[in-house]
Scaffold this active site. Structure first.
Site, PDB file in Angstrom:
ATOM      1  N   GLU A 151      22.701  11.303  -1.081  1.00  0.00           N
ATOM      2  CA  GLU A 151      22.918  11.227   0.368  1.00  0.00           C
ATOM      3  C   GLU A 151      24.405  11.023   0.607  1.00  0.00           C
ATOM      4  OE1 GLU A 151      20.533   8.727   2.896  1.00  0.00           O
ATOM      5  OE2 GLU A 151      18.781   8.880   1.566  1.00  0.00           O
ATOM      6  N   GLU A 199      16.547   3.898  -1.898  1.00  0.00           N
ATOM      7  CA  GLU A 199      17.294   2.744  -1.362  1.00  0.00           C
ATOM      8  C   GLU A 199      16.491   1.442  -1.465  1.00  0.00           C
ATOM      9  OE1 GLU A 199      18.808   3.628   2.561  1.00  0.00           O
ATOM     10  OE2 GLU A 199      20.170   5.163   1.796  1.00  0.00           O
TER      11      GLU A 199
END
Length: 502
Positions: free
Chosen positions: A296, A177
């Site tokens: 995710e 991320e």
């Protein structure tokens, strides 16, 4: 009870693609109690000699997890991999700024490898690299420590630490991320793309056969979405195999209709990333096709206050311990359907996370382990969703949602298994009425319904707890019919259904 009718046809000549088993991956992060008192609890009555909870191992095997991503997540962007190797008593305690916790490092790389080995041969490691506070040097050093057989300083250090055999990590995430301002070491797309490319080149100099995942957008609503992917892939397209996607969903403002349609967003996210990848490939005149790592995904109630008191810098605090309902399980089932419907481009997917933290498995320290409602759709999809995904075009009544407009009541896919049988996965999004499903079977020699399993409950808030771990379980239902090339089954309101045909 009123009943609508939904239809689709199945034909083996019209398929999406083969399911990569790694579509049924999961995620273990040093966050809350996922590791400590989750999978690892020395001194627990069910702990083995390595401190791993055998009761949890049994549940993870039942869940059918394949790839397991580790050690983060946000945690990895401030993590030193060296802290988690060597004698446990010599490992340093560190502050984890990502989750404002204290990390003991008693569980590290060797313990993770032992965990996977005990899960069985189908559990593959997926290692995330710290490209937040570290870079190329640390990545190649970790690769050498983990994978090189012997004869170098780092491989010999691994052997001296008690792991003679290499860990054999083939799948690596180039950071986590990195588009997010919350991420330690957050970077612009240009900064990250350059670092990811240099890291990938260096790792491939050691082992050209690795699979590498470039960070995509943390979620679809990021202001840099698509532009981030385009910039990163312009630097890394020929060096990586996959680009990552992350998405979490929750019911907000009592808008259950939109929550039940969360897979609409997931499918759009997948399709838009695919288009972006292919556009970059076309610009580069490349014959290569980038696939996706949806590493995710889950239902996560981020807006709910934590019911457990937590202080800064605790060890293994109770964080993100969502208790999942029947409604949540139906949504998780629908998200699994969305992933399967894009099996031609989604090569890896990781349910986040595995134990205690927004997880299908819960534990109590020193106490029991049990299955959450969301355990069952994942376990059934992993068991019966192997093979070739058939093309499903649903014709169904729609209902109005605040967020996604008109959405079909039926969400479905079908997988042709290796033995020639077919498994239909179907969600009825209607909260108050049954749905009659009619499936035309063309060119498929299917003569009987093996079973029809349903997860539903008169109480959509029903959940499993330590006190009542079997409150919600799938049950078998009768009443379906298969004749003259047509399957007919009734789907209960707000339900996840698995229909196996032979």
């Amino acid at each position: 009870m009123s009943r609508d009718t939904a239809r689709f046809a199945l034909d083996p000549d019209f398929s999406v693609g083969r399911v990569d088993p790694r579509l049924f991956g999961s995620f273990v992060e040093h966050l809350g109690r996922c590791v400590y008192t989750g999978i690892f609890e020395p001194g627990h009555p069910a702990a083995d000699a390595d401190g791993l909870r055998v009761d949890v191992l049994e549940l993870v095997r039942e869940l059918g997890v394949t790839a397991v991503r580790y050690p983060g997540g946000n945690f990895v962007s401030g993590h030193r991999w060296e802290d988690g190797v060597g004698p446990a008593e010599d490992r340093p305690r560190r502050l984890d700024p990502a989750w404002r916790s204290t990390e003991t490092n008693r569980f590290g790389l060797a313990e993770f490898a032992a965990f996977l080995k005990k899960l069985g041969p189908h559990a593959e490691p997926m290692m995330a690299l710290n490209l937040g506070t570290r870079g190329v040097t640390e990545a190649v050093e970790l690769l050498e420590y983990a994978n090189h057989p012997a004869g170098t300083a780092l491989s010999e250090r691994r052997i001296a630490h008690g792991s003679e055999d290499p860990f054999g990590v083939r799948l690596w995430c180039l950071g986590n991320e990195m588009d997010g301002p919350w991420q330690t070491g957050h970077k612009t797309a240009a900064e990250y793309g350059r670092l990811a490319a240099e890291t990938a080149r260096a790792m491939r100099q050691i082992d050209p056969g690795l699979e590498l995942v470039a960070c995509g957008s943390s979620h679809r609503t990021m202001p840099t979405f698509a532009a981030w992917e385009a910039t990163v892939l312009a630097e890394t397209y020929e060096l990586v195999d996959h680009v990552s996607l992350h998405a979490y969903y929750e019911e907000t403002d009592g808008d259950r209709d939109s929550f039940l349609a969360s897979a609409v967003d997931m499918e759009s996210f997948i399709e838009q990333v695919v288009v972006t990848c292919d556009h970059v490939g076309a610009r580069l005149k490349s014959e290569k096709r980038i696939t996706l790592s949806f590493d995710e995904w889950n239902v996560w109630y981020q807006r709910r206050p934590n019911p457990h008191p937590v202080e800064d810098w605790q060890e293994a605090p109770r964080l993100l311990e969502d208790v999942y309902t029947v409604t949540d399980a139906v949504v998780v089932g629908s998200l699994l359907i969305a992933l399967l419907r894009h099996a031609d481009r989604v090569a890896v997917a990781c349910l986040a996370q595995l134990v205690n933290v927004i997880a299908p498995i819960m534990t109590e320290p020193g106490g029991p382990a049990w299955r959450q409602t969301t355990f069952f759709p994942f376990a059934q999809a992993s068991r019966h969703g192997r093979g070739t995904v058939l093309d499903v075009r649903v014709d169904a009544p729609t209902y109005a949602t605040r967020r996604y407009g008109d959405v079909p009541l039926l969400h479905a896919t079908a997988v042709r298994n290796e033995d020639g049988g077919v498994t239909v996965f179907a969600v009825n999004r209607a909260q108050d009425r049954e749905l009659l499903l009619k499936v035309a079977l063309r060119g498929l020699e299917l003569t009987r319904i093996v079973e029809h399993s349903v997860l539903a409950d008169p109480d959509p808030e029903a959940c499993n707890t330590a006190a009542d771990p079997g409150r919600v379980v799938p049950r078998l239902v009768d009443g379906g019919a298969l004749g003259d090339g047509v399957l007919e089954v009734v789907l209960e309101p707000l339900s996840w259904n698995v229909i196996r045909l032979a």
